[in-house]
Motif scaffolding. Structure first.
Motif, PDB file in Angstrom:
ATOM      1  N   GLY A 181     -23.008   1.122 -18.315  1.00 57.07           N
ATOM      2  CA  GLY A 181     -22.778  -0.723 -18.099  1.00 57.07           C
ATOM      3  C   GLY A 181     -21.783  -1.192 -17.768  1.00 57.07           C
ATOM      4  N   CYS A 182     -20.603   0.274 -16.876  1.00 52.15           N
ATOM      5  CA  CYS A 182     -20.009  -0.604 -15.959  1.00 52.15           C
ATOM      6  C   CYS A 182     -19.549   0.024 -14.418  1.00 52.15           C
ATOM      7  CB  CYS A 182     -18.257   0.093 -16.304  1.00 52.15           C
ATOM      8  SG  CYS A 182     -18.423  -0.844 -18.117  1.00 52.15           S
ATOM      9  N   ARG A 183     -19.229  -0.240 -13.939  1.00 54.39           N
ATOM     10  CA  ARG A 183     -18.625  -0.267 -12.317  1.00 54.39           C
ATOM     11  C   ARG A 183     -17.038  -0.585 -11.932  1.00 54.39           C
ATOM     12  NH1 ARG A 183     -17.890  -4.303  -8.306  1.00 54.39           N
ATOM     13  NH2 ARG A 183     -19.176  -5.996  -8.620  1.00 54.39           N
ATOM     14  N   TYR A 184     -16.790  -0.018 -11.046  1.00 53.57           N
ATOM     15  CA  TYR A 184     -15.376   0.017 -10.600  1.00 53.57           C
ATOM     16  C   TYR A 184     -15.193  -1.241  -9.891  1.00 53.57           C
ATOM     17  CZ  TYR A 184     -13.398   4.094 -13.028  1.00 53.57           C
ATOM     18  OH  TYR A 184     -13.161   4.906 -13.768  1.00 53.57           O
ATOM     19  N   SER A 185     -13.856  -2.235 -10.076  1.00 55.02           N
ATOM     20  CA  SER A 185     -13.807  -3.458  -8.955  1.00 55.02           C
ATOM     21  C   SER A 185     -12.179  -2.670  -8.411  1.00 55.02           C
ATOM     22  CB  SER A 185     -13.960  -4.403  -9.579  1.00 55.02           C
ATOM     23  OG  SER A 185     -13.991  -6.009  -8.135  1.00 55.02           O
ATOM     24  N   PHE A 186     -11.628  -4.368  -8.375  1.00 52.30           N
ATOM     25  CA  PHE A 186     -10.451  -4.394  -7.827  1.00 52.30           C
ATOM     26  C   PHE A 186      -9.742  -5.557  -8.649  1.00 52.30           C
ATOM     27  CE2 PHE A 186     -12.286  -3.704  -3.754  1.00 52.30           C
ATOM     28  CZ  PHE A 186     -11.472  -2.815  -3.713  1.00 52.30           C
ATOM     29  N   GLY A 187      -9.058  -5.392  -9.238  1.00 52.99           N
ATOM     30  CA  GLY A 187      -8.133  -6.082 -10.327  1.00 52.99           C
ATOM     31  C   GLY A 187      -7.928  -7.818 -10.492  1.00 52.99           C
ATOM     32  N   GLU A 188      -7.468  -8.128 -11.403  1.00 51.26           N
ATOM     33  CA  GLU A 188      -7.489  -9.465 -11.467  1.00 51.26           C
ATOM     34  C   GLU A 188      -7.334  -9.735 -10.068  1.00 51.26           C
ATOM     35  OE1 GLU A 188      -5.527 -10.704 -14.953  1.00 51.26           O
ATOM     36  OE2 GLU A 188      -6.347  -9.784 -15.987  1.00 51.26           O
ATOM     37  N   GLN A 189      -5.712  -9.209  -9.377  1.00 52.15           N
ATOM     38  CA  GLN A 189      -5.993 -10.117  -7.861  1.00 52.15           C
ATOM     39  C   GLN A 189      -6.808 -10.459  -7.103  1.00 52.15           C
ATOM     40  OE1 GLN A 189      -1.679  -8.617  -6.882  1.00 52.15           O
ATOM     41  NE2 GLN A 189      -2.090  -6.810  -8.561  1.00 52.15           N
ATOM     42  N   GLY A 190      -7.811  -9.606  -7.195  1.00 53.15           N
ATOM     43  CA  GLY A 190      -8.599  -9.378  -5.564  1.00 53.15           C
ATOM     44  C   GLY A 190      -8.295  -8.046  -5.314  1.00 53.15           C
ATOM     45  N   TYR A 191      -8.903  -8.032  -3.943  1.00 57.67           N
ATOM     46  CA  TYR A 191      -8.543  -6.822  -2.985  1.00 57.67           C
ATOM     47  C   TYR A 191      -7.357  -7.295  -2.525  1.00 57.67           C
ATOM     48  CZ  TYR A 191      -8.670  -3.918   1.048  1.00 57.67           C
ATOM     49  OH  TYR A 191      -8.313  -3.297   2.005  1.00 57.67           O
ATOM     50  N   LEU A 192      -7.274  -8.114  -1.778  1.00 65.65           N
ATOM     51  CA  LEU A 192      -6.150  -8.708  -0.999  1.00 65.65           C
ATOM     52  C   LEU A 192      -4.790  -8.850  -1.566  1.00 65.65           C
ATOM     53  CD1 LEU A 192      -4.620  -9.987   1.731  1.00 65.65           C
ATOM     54  CD2 LEU A 192      -5.168 -11.832   0.409  1.00 65.65           C
ATOM     55  N   GLY A 193      -4.484  -9.352  -3.054  1.00 66.34           N
ATOM     56  CA  GLY A 193      -3.733  -9.160  -3.749  1.00 66.34           C
ATOM     57  C   GLY A 193      -3.340  -7.914  -4.372  1.00 66.34           C
ATOM     58  N   ALA A 194      -4.378  -6.891  -4.445  1.00 68.82           N
ATOM     59  CA  ALA A 194      -3.666  -5.258  -5.000  1.00 68.82           C
ATOM     60  C   ALA A 194      -3.375  -4.825  -3.461  1.00 68.82           C
ATOM     61  CB  ALA A 194      -5.577  -5.095  -5.596  1.00 68.82           C
ATOM     62  N   ALA A 195      -4.357  -4.514  -2.900  1.00 64.25           N
ATOM     63  CA  ALA A 195      -4.041  -4.206  -1.732  1.00 64.25           C
ATOM     64  C   ALA A 195      -2.319  -4.120  -1.244  1.00 64.25           C
ATOM     65  CB  ALA A 195      -4.703  -4.591  -0.720  1.00 64.25           C
ATOM     66  N   THR A 196      -1.703  -5.590  -1.252  1.00 66.35           N
ATOM     67  CA  THR A 196      -0.264  -6.696  -0.867  1.00 66.35           C
ATOM     68  C   THR A 196       0.745  -5.398  -1.786  1.00 66.35           C
ATOM     69  OG1 THR A 196      -1.552  -8.622  -0.237  1.00 66.35           O
ATOM     70  CG2 THR A 196       0.797  -8.294  -0.557  1.00 66.35           C
ATOM     71  N   GLN A 197       0.553  -5.677  -3.158  1.00 62.03           N
ATOM     72  CA  GLN A 197       0.687  -5.520  -4.464  1.00 62.03           C
ATOM     73  C   GLN A 197       1.442  -3.209  -3.759  1.00 62.03           C
ATOM     74  OE1 GLN A 197       0.233  -6.164  -8.115  1.00 62.03           O
ATOM     75  NE2 GLN A 197       2.010  -5.310  -9.162  1.00 62.03           N
ATOM     76  N   LEU A 198       0.366  -2.999  -3.524  1.00 69.87           N
ATOM     77  CA  LEU A 198       0.482  -1.652  -3.329  1.00 69.87           C
ATOM     78  C   LEU A 198       1.594  -1.527  -2.584  1.00 69.87           C
ATOM     79  CD1 LEU A 198      -0.367   1.318  -4.432  1.00 69.87           C
ATOM     80  CD2 LEU A 198      -2.028   1.077  -2.945  1.00 69.87           C
ATOM     81  N   ILE A 199       0.844  -1.651  -1.079  1.00 62.62           N
ATOM     82  CA  ILE A 199       1.947  -1.468  -0.006  1.00 62.62           C
ATOM     83  C   ILE A 199       3.256  -1.865  -0.097  1.00 62.62           C
ATOM     84  CG2 ILE A 199       1.663  -3.739   1.221  1.00 62.62           C
ATOM     85  CD1 ILE A 199       1.502  -0.478   2.509  1.00 62.62           C
ATOM     86  N   ARG A 200       3.268  -2.643  -1.249  1.00 68.99           N
ATOM     87  CA  ARG A 200       5.018  -3.612  -1.578  1.00 68.99           C
ATOM     88  C   ARG A 200       5.834  -2.407  -1.966  1.00 68.99           C
ATOM     89  NH1 ARG A 200       4.095  -9.816  -2.503  1.00 68.99           N
ATOM     90  NH2 ARG A 200       3.979 -10.603  -0.153  1.00 68.99           N
ATOM     91  N   ALA A 201       5.133  -1.682  -2.555  1.00 68.41           N
ATOM     92  CA  ALA A 201       5.748  -1.029  -3.652  1.00 68.41           C
ATOM     93  C   ALA A 201       5.864   0.485  -3.207  1.00 68.41           C
ATOM     94  CB  ALA A 201       4.573  -0.734  -5.249  1.00 68.41           C
ATOM     95  N   ALA A 202       4.758   0.586  -2.585  1.00 67.50           N
ATOM     96  CA  ALA A 202       5.158   2.049  -2.059  1.00 67.50           C
ATOM     97  C   ALA A 202       6.388   1.943  -0.765  1.00 67.50           C
ATOM     98  CB  ALA A 202       3.976   2.450  -1.112  1.00 67.50           C
ATOM     99  N   ASN A 203       6.444   0.653  -0.384  1.00 62.72           N
ATOM    100  CA  ASN A 203       7.453   0.317   1.306  1.00 62.72           C
ATOM    101  C   ASN A 203       8.388   0.145  -0.070  1.00 62.72           C
ATOM    102  OD1 ASN A 203       5.682   0.320   3.330  1.00 62.72           O
ATOM    103  ND2 ASN A 203       5.548  -2.343   3.428  1.00 62.72           N
ATOM    104  N   MET A 204       8.708  -0.052  -1.100  1.00 65.52           N
ATOM    105  CA  MET A 204      10.115  -0.467  -2.027  1.00 65.52           C
ATOM    106  C   MET A 204      10.671   1.380  -2.300  1.00 65.52           C
ATOM    107  SD  MET A 204      10.663  -2.107  -5.563  1.00 65.52           S
ATOM    108  CE  MET A 204       9.665  -0.783  -6.137  1.00 65.52           C
ATOM    109  N   ILE A 205       9.532   1.755  -2.129  1.00 65.39           N
ATOM    110  CA  ILE A 205      10.226   3.559  -2.647  1.00 65.39           C
ATOM    111  C   ILE A 205      10.667   3.864  -1.375  1.00 65.39           C
ATOM    112  CG2 ILE A 205       9.393   5.608  -3.322  1.00 65.39           C
ATOM    113  CD1 ILE A 205       7.360   4.066  -5.160  1.00 65.39           C
ATOM    114  N   GLU A 206       9.972   3.854  -0.602  1.00 64.14           N
ATOM    115  CA  GLU A 206       9.994   4.781   0.854  1.00 64.14           C
ATOM    116  C   GLU A 206      11.230   3.877   1.310  1.00 64.14           C
ATOM    117  OE1 GLU A 206       7.974   5.151   5.421  1.00 64.14           O
ATOM    118  OE2 GLU A 206       7.694   3.147   4.582  1.00 64.14           O
TER     119      GLU A 206
END
Length: 246
Positions: A181-206
């Protein structure tokens, strides 16, 4: 595309032929670029052939079975990717590891190679699981597909294909991977918001570590973020949602 690629065929009034319907069929996924077309574009735009004549576009065509095309498609992929997806005891290219050896560790080896080649491998594995009736494994590959698309966010947007690609995956591929009854998708932000948040977090740590990471190191870092190895709770960027089986 008509203005950039097609040879101008004009009438006596010097009016260009309208080929919009032809290019719409590419946009909607009803056609994939032929080798001849990719070659013609390469002559005008050097370097484009590697993208346009890539096996991934054939794998996204659900009107074609994988049984005949898999060996030919695999031969076009780098050996390092082939080594990850094939069975260690198999001599033929058409033999894959789809059950016992697909641990999270092995799948991560493919995810960290995020790019068109690795994406093609993952879509091939997902479709082969679907064709063999293994919905549990297809569900697992669906999650990995979402994660890899997030890792590829910057590349996909730079090439202008992020939203069409994600729309196709979310509307066509992922519903087929429903399990219990379930399949995967992107969070409440949608793809653009999720991708942006992920790359920003990675850039911050880098930046905090004050060193330039290689592409594989950056992918490993983003996968760690998606696995919540830091305190940012980014695993929610890829989340299961209710979906009936298809």
């Amino acid at each position: 595309m008509d203005a950039l690629i097609e040879e101008r065929q004009t009438s006596g009034a010097d009016t260009p032929v309208d080929r919009k319907n032809k290019w719409r069929s590419y946009r909607d996924g009803r056609h994939t670029p032929s080798t001849a077309l990719a070659g013609a574009i390469e002559r005008q735009f050097p370097g484009s052939h590697a993208v346009l004549d890539h096996p991934m576009w054939q794998l996204l065509r659900l009107d074609r079975s994988l049984q005949v095309s898999i060996p030919n498609l695999l031969s076009q992929l780098p050996p390092c990717h082939f080594a990850i997806v094939r069975s260690g005891s198999a001599a033929a290219q058409s033999n894959f590891v789809l059950t016992s050896d697909w641990s999270a560790r092995r799948l991560r080896k493919l995810e960290r190679e995020a790019g068109l080649d690795a994406l093609a491998c993952l879509i091939m594995l997902l479709r082969k699981a679907l064709e063999s009736g293994d919905s549990r494994q297809a569900h697992m590959f669906g999650r990995s597909l979402c994660r890899m698309l997030l890792l590829m966010g910057r590349w996909l947007y730079a090439h202008g294909i992020a939203q069409p690609m994600v729309n196709y995956v979310e509307n066509v591929l992922l519903p087929m991977t429903a399990y219990e009854g379930c399949r995967y998708s992107f969070g409440e932000q949608g793809y653009l918001g999720a991708a942006t948040q992920l790359i920003r977090a990675a850039n911050m740590i880098e930046a905090n570590e004050n060193k330039l990471l290689t592409s594989v190191q950056k992918a490993e870092l983003m996968l760690d973020l998606l696995d919540d190895k830091f305190s940012l709770e980014l695993s929610a960027l890829v989340t299961p949602i209710a979906s009936p089986g298809t």
